[in-house]
Design a protein around this motif. Structure first.
Motif, PDB file in Angstrom:
ATOM      1  N   GLU A 104      49.722  29.029 -24.670  1.00  0.00           N
ATOM      2  CA  GLU A 104      49.474  30.020 -25.711  1.00  0.00           C
ATOM      3  C   GLU A 104      48.324  30.936 -25.312  1.00  0.00           C
ATOM      4  OE1 GLU A 104      50.891  28.380 -30.014  1.00  0.00           O
ATOM      5  OE2 GLU A 104      48.869  27.770 -29.388  1.00  0.00           O
ATOM      6  N   ILE A 105      48.507  32.215 -25.615  1.00  0.00           N
ATOM      7  CA  ILE A 105      47.435  33.196 -25.460  1.00  0.00           C
ATOM      8  C   ILE A 105      46.871  33.439 -26.856  1.00  0.00           C
ATOM      9  CG2 ILE A 105      46.783  35.469 -24.602  1.00  0.00           C
ATOM     10  CD1 ILE A 105      47.947  33.680 -22.431  1.00  0.00           C
ATOM     11  N   ILE A 106      45.593  33.142 -27.041  1.00  0.00           N
ATOM     12  CA  ILE A 106      44.981  33.189 -28.368  1.00  0.00           C
ATOM     13  C   ILE A 106      43.935  34.294 -28.433  1.00  0.00           C
ATOM     14  CG2 ILE A 106      43.733  31.878 -30.121  1.00  0.00           C
ATOM     15  CD1 ILE A 106      46.444  30.717 -29.484  1.00  0.00           C
ATOM     16  N   ASN A 107      44.007  35.078 -29.507  1.00  0.00           N
ATOM     17  CA  ASN A 107      42.981  36.082 -29.779  1.00  0.00           C
ATOM     18  C   ASN A 107      41.780  35.356 -30.376  1.00  0.00           C
ATOM     19  OD1 ASN A 107      41.366  38.144 -30.723  1.00  0.00           O
ATOM     20  ND2 ASN A 107      42.959  39.167 -31.889  1.00  0.00           N
ATOM     21  N   VAL A 108      40.665  35.330 -29.652  1.00  0.00           N
ATOM     22  CA  VAL A 108      39.495  34.596 -30.135  1.00  0.00           C
ATOM     23  C   VAL A 108      38.439  35.502 -30.764  1.00  0.00           C
ATOM     24  CG1 VAL A 108      39.831  32.696 -28.529  1.00  0.00           C
ATOM     25  CG2 VAL A 108      38.377  34.610 -27.857  1.00  0.00           C
ATOM     26  N   LEU A 128      49.378  35.230 -29.409  1.00  0.00           N
ATOM     27  CA  LEU A 128      50.116  36.428 -29.045  1.00  0.00           C
ATOM     28  C   LEU A 128      51.385  36.021 -28.301  1.00  0.00           C
ATOM     29  CD1 LEU A 128      47.147  38.605 -27.739  1.00  0.00           C
ATOM     30  CD2 LEU A 128      48.238  38.709 -29.976  1.00  0.00           C
ATOM     31  N   PRO A 129      52.387  36.899 -28.239  1.00  0.00           N
ATOM     32  CA  PRO A 129      53.565  36.575 -27.432  1.00  0.00           C
ATOM     33  C   PRO A 129      53.149  36.254 -26.000  1.00  0.00           C
ATOM     34  CG  PRO A 129      53.962  38.537 -28.767  1.00  0.00           C
ATOM     35  CD  PRO A 129      52.506  38.217 -28.902  1.00  0.00           C
ATOM     36  N   LEU A 130      53.683  35.186 -25.442  1.00  0.00           N
ATOM     37  CA  LEU A 130      53.235  34.716 -24.133  1.00  0.00           C
ATOM     38  C   LEU A 130      53.601  35.681 -23.013  1.00  0.00           C
ATOM     39  CD1 LEU A 130      51.911  32.519 -22.425  1.00  0.00           C
ATOM     40  CD2 LEU A 130      54.085  31.272 -22.459  1.00  0.00           C
ATOM     41  N   PHE A 131      54.732  36.371 -23.142  1.00  0.00           N
ATOM     42  CA  PHE A 131      55.223  37.202 -22.039  1.00  0.00           C
ATOM     43  C   PHE A 131      55.286  38.685 -22.380  1.00  0.00           C
ATOM     44  CE2 PHE A 131      57.159  32.957 -21.671  1.00  0.00           C
ATOM     45  CZ  PHE A 131      56.623  32.576 -20.457  1.00  0.00           C
ATOM     46  N   ARG A 132      54.588  39.092 -23.451  1.00  0.00           N
ATOM     47  CA  ARG A 132      54.555  40.507 -23.811  1.00  0.00           C
ATOM     48  C   ARG A 132      53.125  40.907 -24.136  1.00  0.00           C
ATOM     49  NH1 ARG A 132      56.956  41.268 -28.603  1.00  0.00           N
ATOM     50  NH2 ARG A 132      57.750  39.139 -28.882  1.00  0.00           N
ATOM     51  N   GLY A 133      52.790  42.148 -23.816  1.00  0.00           N
ATOM     52  CA  GLY A 133      51.476  42.678 -24.125  1.00  0.00           C
ATOM     53  C   GLY A 133      50.507  42.574 -22.968  1.00  0.00           C
ATOM     54  N   SER A 134      49.524  43.446 -22.979  1.00  0.00           N
ATOM     55  CA  SER A 134      48.605  43.525 -21.843  1.00  0.00           C
ATOM     56  C   SER A 134      47.738  42.278 -21.715  1.00  0.00           C
ATOM     57  CB  SER A 134      47.724  44.774 -21.968  1.00  0.00           C
ATOM     58  OG  SER A 134      46.959  44.744 -23.162  1.00  0.00           O
ATOM     59  N   ALA A 135      47.274  41.705 -22.832  1.00  0.00           N
ATOM     60  CA  ALA A 135      46.403  40.531 -22.765  1.00  0.00           C
ATOM     61  C   ALA A 135      47.130  39.346 -22.139  1.00  0.00           C
ATOM     62  CB  ALA A 135      45.901  40.169 -24.158  1.00  0.00           C
ATOM     63  N   VAL A 161      61.160  36.285 -20.618  1.00  0.00           N
ATOM     64  CA  VAL A 161      61.037  35.893 -19.213  1.00  0.00           C
ATOM     65  C   VAL A 161      62.145  36.520 -18.398  1.00  0.00           C
ATOM     66  CG1 VAL A 161      61.140  33.941 -17.611  1.00  0.00           C
ATOM     67  CG2 VAL A 161      59.845  33.737 -19.733  1.00  0.00           C
ATOM     68  N   ARG A 162      63.355  36.493 -18.922  1.00  0.00           N
ATOM     69  CA  ARG A 162      64.496  37.061 -18.195  1.00  0.00           C
ATOM     70  C   ARG A 162      64.330  38.560 -17.991  1.00  0.00           C
ATOM     71  NH1 ARG A 162      66.656  33.154 -15.668  1.00  0.00           N
ATOM     72  NH2 ARG A 162      68.582  34.347 -15.418  1.00  0.00           N
ATOM     73  N   SER A 163      63.661  39.224 -18.929  1.00  0.00           N
ATOM     74  CA  SER A 163      63.450  40.666 -18.781  1.00  0.00           C
ATOM     75  C   SER A 163      62.413  40.973 -17.706  1.00  0.00           C
ATOM     76  CB  SER A 163      63.018  41.285 -20.115  1.00  0.00           C
ATOM     77  OG  SER A 163      61.722  40.861 -20.471  1.00  0.00           O
ATOM     78  N   ILE A 164      61.545  39.998 -17.409  1.00  0.00           N
ATOM     79  CA  ILE A 164      60.532  40.176 -16.363  1.00  0.00           C
ATOM     80  C   ILE A 164      61.116  39.914 -14.991  1.00  0.00           C
ATOM     81  CG2 ILE A 164      58.391  39.181 -15.417  1.00  0.00           C
ATOM     82  CD1 ILE A 164      57.488  38.764 -18.337  1.00  0.00           C
ATOM     83  N   GLY A 165      61.874  38.827 -14.866  1.00  0.00           N
ATOM     84  CA  GLY A 165      62.457  38.483 -13.576  1.00  0.00           C
ATOM     85  C   GLY A 165      63.601  37.500 -13.739  1.00  0.00           C
ATOM     86  N   HIS A 166      64.689  37.708 -13.017  1.00  0.00           N
ATOM     87  CA  HIS A 166      65.872  36.863 -13.185  1.00  0.00           C
ATOM     88  C   HIS A 166      65.718  35.509 -12.509  1.00  0.00           C
ATOM     89  CE1 HIS A 166      66.483  38.860  -9.309  1.00  0.00           C
ATOM     90  NE2 HIS A 166      67.243  37.832  -8.972  1.00  0.00           N
ATOM     91  N   ASP A 167      64.724  35.374 -11.646  1.00  0.00           N
ATOM     92  CA  ASP A 167      64.456  34.086 -11.010  1.00  0.00           C
ATOM     93  C   ASP A 167      62.957  33.987 -10.713  1.00  0.00           C
ATOM     94  OD1 ASP A 167      64.074  35.742  -8.815  1.00  0.00           O
ATOM     95  OD2 ASP A 167      65.907  35.106  -7.777  1.00  0.00           O
ATOM     96  N   TRP A 168      62.533  32.829 -10.192  1.00  0.00           N
ATOM     97  CA  TRP A 168      61.118  32.613  -9.940  1.00  0.00           C
ATOM     98  C   TRP A 168      60.521  33.625  -8.966  1.00  0.00           C
ATOM     99  CZ3 TRP A 168      56.431  31.616 -10.922  1.00  0.00           C
ATOM    100  CH2 TRP A 168      55.497  31.337  -9.915  1.00  0.00           C
TER     101      TRP A 168
END
Length: 254
Positions: A104-108, A128-135, A161-168
């Motif tokens: 988790e990415i947490i706004n502190v 925050l969404p784990l795979f979206r946003g600059s932070a 995740v799939r929108s970022i990359g189809h594989d590792w």
């Protein structure tokens, strides 16, 4: 999983939309027996982590006490917030400090920017969404490769995740590019109408302990140089990192 970890799972069942739960609700959601659920809530209530309202439970006052203590004792927050206020005054942008806990990415912490600019952003303690946003993308980009791969393996079916990359390899290459640039600019990835630029706070021999972001309305985008904002942000992050490096010499920062 230890008993302690299972008890803490109870606290994760609560959210903005779920504020009251019975022991039966907890048993069903955690797939544990009713006697075990009653034992967990009894222990958590006794410690102040839950409050009992005639057999329905909410989060307790002990959590508020701990939040007060971490505001006072968190070395990253204490080093960052004065700089964040200066950043807001310098750029008229809202600033948020985020840290990564498990997956988790947490706004502190946040500092409001231009008073006439209404921005939607997560408040303190909200993930925050784990795979979206600059932070989030900045924190992932500067995570150790082994940790990033484990995150990918746990979430590879997530549409983000799939929108970022189809594989590792593709996923890794995406974040390697962000790491090389040293910052990431997002355009309405989390909140409509909001642009963000983030860079990591890095300590030698420790790595990235947080990401610091500047948020602004998309309407201001044509008027600002985002690379210039990123440069200001990185300079300020080095100031924070220098303070933390002195502390890390005396005690590890995680």
């Amino acid at each position: 999983m230890t008993k302690f970890a299972r008890i803490l799972d109870v606290l994760d069942l609560f959210s903005e939309s779920v504020t009251l739960l019975t022991a039966e609700d907890i048993a069903n959601q955690l797939k544990i027996s009713r006697p075990t659920a009653f034992r967990y809530v009894r222990e958590l209530t006794g410690a102040g982590f839950l409050a009992n309202y005639s057999g329905r439970y909410s989060l307790g006052a002990r959590i508020i006490t701990l939040d007060y203590r971490i505001r006072s004792a968190d070395p990253v927050l204490n080093a960052a917030w004065p700089v964040m206020r200066e950043l807001c005054a310098e750029t008229a942008c809202t600033s948020i400090l985020c840290r990564m806990y498990n997956d988790e990415i947490i706004n502190v912490h946040h500092e409001a920017g231009y008073a006439g600019e209404a921005l939607a952003f997560a408040g303190r303690g909200r993930p925050l969404p784990l795979f979206r946003g600059s932070a989030s993308k900045t924190m992932l980009a500067f995570a150790p490769t082994a940790r990033l791969k484990k995150i990918y393996e746990r979430h590879h079916d997530d549409p983000d995740v799939r929108s970022i990359g189809h594989d590792w390899p593709a996923f890794q290459a995406y974040f390697a590019a962000i790491r090389k640039t040293g910052h990431y600019v997002s355009n309405q990835e989390v909140d409509k109408g909001t642009v963000g630029v983030s860079a990591p706070i890095k300590i030698p021999r420790v790595g990235a302990v947080a990401s610091l972001s500047l948020l602004l309305s998309v309407d201001r985008l044509p008027l600002l140089n985002m690379n210039g904002l990123a440069s200001i942000l990185k300079t300020r992050n080095r100031e924070i990192a220098d303070k933390l490096h002195l502390l890390s010499e005396a005690a590890p920062i995680h």
